[in-house]
Scaffold this active site. Sequence first.
Site, PDB file in Angstrom:
ATOM      1  N   GLU A  15       1.833   3.139   3.230  1.00  0.00           N
ATOM      2  CA  GLU A  15       2.432   2.350   4.309  1.00  0.00           C
ATOM      3  C   GLU A  15       3.901   2.109   3.975  1.00  0.00           C
ATOM      4  OE1 GLU A  15      -0.028  -1.115   4.828  1.00  0.00           O
ATOM      5  OE2 GLU A  15      -1.871   0.078   4.922  1.00  0.00           O
ATOM      6  N   HIS A  64       0.851  -1.182   0.000  1.00  0.00           N
ATOM      7  CA  HIS A  64       0.000   0.000   0.000  1.00  0.00           C
ATOM      8  C   HIS A  64       0.892   1.240   0.000  1.00  0.00           C
ATOM      9  CE1 HIS A  64      -3.103  -2.820   1.962  1.00  0.00           C
ATOM     10  NE2 HIS A  64      -3.439  -2.628   0.692  1.00  0.00           N
ATOM     11  N   GLU A 111       1.734  -6.651  10.107  1.00  0.00           N
ATOM     12  CA  GLU A 111       1.454  -5.254  10.437  1.00  0.00           C
ATOM     13  C   GLU A 111       2.496  -4.846  11.464  1.00  0.00           C
ATOM     14  OE1 GLU A 111      -0.901  -3.502   9.010  1.00  0.00           O
ATOM     15  OE2 GLU A 111      -2.166  -5.026   8.061  1.00  0.00           O
TER      16      GLU A 111
END
Length: 491
Positions: free
Chosen positions: A126, A123, A306
Amino acid sequence: MMRFAMELLSLPFLLLLALSFFSRPTVTIARGGGHMDCTHGVFARHLFEESQPRISEAMTHEYMSNSELEKAMKEFTQRCANISRIYSIGKSVKGIPLWVVEISDKPGQEEAEPAFKFIGNVHGDEPVGRELLISLANWLCDNYRKDPLATLIVNNVHLHVLPTMNPDGFALRRRGNANNVDLNRDFPDQFYPMNDIVSLRQPETRAIMNWIKERHFTASASLHGGALVANYPWDGSQDTRKQYVACPDDKTFRSMARLYSRSHYNMSLSKEFEGGITNGALWYPIYGGMQDWNYIHGGCFELTLEISDDKWPKANELPVIWEYNRMSMLNLVASLVKTGVHGRIFSSDKGRPLPASVVIQGIDIRVNASRTYGDYHRMLAPGERYEVTASMPGFQSKTTHILLEDEAMNLDFILSPEDSSKHEEVRNECDCTCDGKDKLEVVEFLRGINLGIYLLLSVMFLIFCCLLRRKTMFKFLNRRQFNGYKRSIVV
């Protein structure tokens, strides 16, 4: 015509149509959401971006631009030329090369070793992953032959690092690529067949898919931001509900996710996710994700990591985030040689490597051996008993039972051709390479011996040949032993 119209309006068709329009992934902040709507009869991909914070110039300060990232990668391969090389797997929508750095003691050469890939910046908003992956590469180079873990990885794994999958999105400071497509919703999906329209694949997605088909990856991870958790398959569910949906290798994936979380500075202490890990569909279902496609179509065990609660933290926080994730990233790569079942598969008639399949009883996923060396690398959760089968069309399959403890196991297979009779198998297995002159000398020698001694010598001769053949086979099987292998078995 009327009959055709009635069939279209049948209940199954209406249910499918309703599912296509209303079964949308849940919108969240951490992993991002998307929806699919019908435009001119084709399912297009768009994003809810209203909730996305605007990325200011101050936030991007001291992050590498795309050109600076490319320069850093090329400088790295020059500085560490003995253990690295750079190559491109394709280009973005705007034509930016998708550069990959390979790190190995023999970069660019195929070996009977497992391969791992890291992908960052899936993304565009990110970017922490792209910075951490450069830090990882530099750490391995600086500590090779100094630190045991760095040396283990460089010597025994082919590590491929793609710092940015979405350079266009990064430049635009937004989640999607230049076409505003969320690349982690763009892969073919097992639960959402309407997502399988090949012509709609983005160039970045196609590049990843071709990369996985061309190379034999054992495991991988993509780095994201917006939460702190190790996510594992499945990412979606059949009925689109938020629920735990276990993939066939659920135990193995949970073991890999726990390894990352427990090696992290504080991921395992999460109050939101027990142990700092989560099943994707239980967190919230997504469709068209990269990790599920890797596992199904490439036999590649991928985690979605993450690694930062803040999607775009200040650059001065990056060194701390790197230190928090460093051991997790290293241990995850090293697990390819420290755990699981590894080996090579050969043909009994000529000793040639076979690209056979390895299947674990009760787990409906095949892992294929390479064509060049016949090597396979099967990730498995430790502390379990497994029934392992090697098979290939035209050969008799072989099965064995193992107890996999905390260390990796080396398990080789020798498969016999199906069309050979039992007599032929024995003859081929014990066939000696003697020229015609040697054979005549043996016959002359045996003419003066009675039948009993002749038979005895024949048996001894066959045993000698079998032992010689076996010694040759084991010599061929011999290869650099991975640190952590507990024992070696040949089936």
